[in-house]
Scaffold this active site. Structure first.
Site, PDB file in Angstrom:
ATOM      1  N   THR A  56     144.572  19.484  34.285  1.00 36.77           N
ATOM      2  CA  THR A  56     145.100  21.173  33.191  1.00 36.77           C
ATOM      3  C   THR A  56     146.855  21.100  33.709  1.00 36.77           C
ATOM      4  O   THR A  56     147.461  21.459  33.183  1.00 36.77           O
ATOM      5  CB  THR A  56     144.329  22.140  33.166  1.00 36.77           C
ATOM      6  N   TYR A 145     135.425  15.981  41.744  1.00 32.48           N
ATOM      7  CA  TYR A 145     135.530  15.849  40.237  1.00 32.48           C
ATOM      8  C   TYR A 145     135.409  14.924  39.631  1.00 32.48           C
ATOM      9  O   TYR A 145     135.973  13.226  39.871  1.00 32.48           O
ATOM     10  CB  TYR A 145     137.384  15.808  40.219  1.00 32.48           C
ATOM     11  N   LYS A 173     132.643  19.759  40.042  1.00 34.61           N
ATOM     12  CA  LYS A 173     133.489  19.482  39.478  1.00 34.61           C
ATOM     13  C   LYS A 173     133.173  18.478  38.240  1.00 34.61           C
ATOM     14  O   LYS A 173     133.196  17.713  38.081  1.00 34.61           O
ATOM     15  CB  LYS A 173     134.905  19.706  38.862  1.00 34.61           C
ATOM     16  N   VAL A 215     135.009  25.826  36.235  1.00 33.82           N
ATOM     17  CA  VAL A 215     136.159  25.142  36.343  1.00 33.82           C
ATOM     18  C   VAL A 215     136.649  25.694  35.191  1.00 33.82           C
ATOM     19  O   VAL A 215     136.491  23.752  34.187  1.00 33.82           O
ATOM     20  CB  VAL A 215     136.714  23.632  37.128  1.00 33.82           C
TER      21      VAL A 215
END
EC number: 4.3.3.7
Length: 300
Positions: A56, A145, A173, A215
């Site tokens: 992001t 992640y 995540k 998240v």
């Protein structure tokens, strides 16, 4: 820094971590002053921590120097109780190692390390990659992640279990889009691993099978509502949690109507935050999509 895995029942990073956008000026430079204002706003409105320089945050189009300066600006402005996690992942192991070392030296509360993208290493390669990072990171807590839709490579639970031999690998995540991923991780890795949903729309379902938090992209806009949903679920008020989940679904869907972070940047603009357009090769949200998004924001 805390690395005792017994503390994972009370997640080290908190429950709601906002994957923060990187604001840009009209000229396309990083707007550090606005990043400071936005991060403090997020902390005051539901976020337990801030994740910088992730997907992001447009890490692929930020230089390492920009990423470091952004971290220094944001970390230095926030209350110490707000965790700041910085993305240090790369598909080049030596780059990821150096970036993670720098995060440690600069005082980060944790590092988000993405599965290597494009070169699609096998599981043994993934193990060696993350092992190298963990060894170099001293006691800096790491969040793995897993986002195979972007990386083209899936980090398997058995590999995560092996990586938990490193005391600073504390969390993951989970952004495969599969609720089963949480179940599989819990079955193989146990409760010592804190699993965070990587999808706002799957937060409540993932909480029901053992995730500890999210998240989040949507927390830029509805952080307090997400916090209420989590704590409602935890306190047994499942019907209230479900009502919030259902109310926010149109927003969750809209924020991924096209590639993230294009919609959230437009949503922030519509909400009074002039965070600028994404850097190329991403493009601004189309006018038609912006109208759809505006309608949904007004319904919140």
């Amino acid at each position: 820094m805390i690395t005792d895995k017994t503390e994972c029942n009370n997640p080290l990073f908190g429950r709601i971590l906002t994957a923060m956008v990187t604001p840009f000026t009209e000229n396309g430079d990083v707007d550090y002053e606005l990043a400071i204002k936005l991060s403090n706003y997020l902390f005051e409105n539901g976020s337990d921590g801030i994740v910088l320089c992730g997907t992001t945050g447009e890490s692929p189009t930020l230089s390492w120097a920009e990423q470091h300066e952004l971290f220094i600006a944001v970390k230095g402005s926030l209350d110490a109780s707000c965790k700041v996690i910085v993305g240090t992942g790369s598909n080049c192991t030596s780059e990821a190692v150096e970036a993670t070392k720098k995060a440690y030296d600069s005082g980060a509360d944790g590092a988000l390390v993405v599965v290597p993208y494009y070169n699609k290493p096998p599981q043994e390669g993934l193990y060696k990659h993350f092992s190298s990072i963990a060894k170099s990171a001293k006691d800096l807590p790491l969040m793995l992640y897993n986002i195979p839709g972007r990386t083209g490579c899936n980090l398997l639970p058995d590999t995560v279990k092996k990586l938990m031999d490193f005391s600073n690998i504390l969390s993951i995540k989970a952004a495969s889009g599969r609720i089963e991923e949480v179940t599989e991780l819990r079955a193989i890795c146990g409760s010592e691993l804190s699993v965070y949903s990587g999808d706002d729309s799957l937060l409540l379902p993932m909480l029901s099978v053992g995730a500890v938090g999210v998240v989040s992209v949507a927390s830029h806009l509805v952080g307090l509502q997400l916090k209420e949903m989590i704590y409602s679920f935890q306190s047994g008020k499942v019907s209230n949690a479900l009502a919030i989940h259902e109310k926010l679904q149109p927003l969750f869907k809209a924020l991924f109507m096209t590639t993230n972070p294009i919609p959230i940047k437009a949503a922030l603009e519509l909400s009074g935050w002039d965070v600028g357009n994404p850097r190329s090769p991403l493009s601004p949200l189309t006018n038609d999509m912006k109208k759809q998004l505006s309608f949904i924001l007004k319904s919140l």
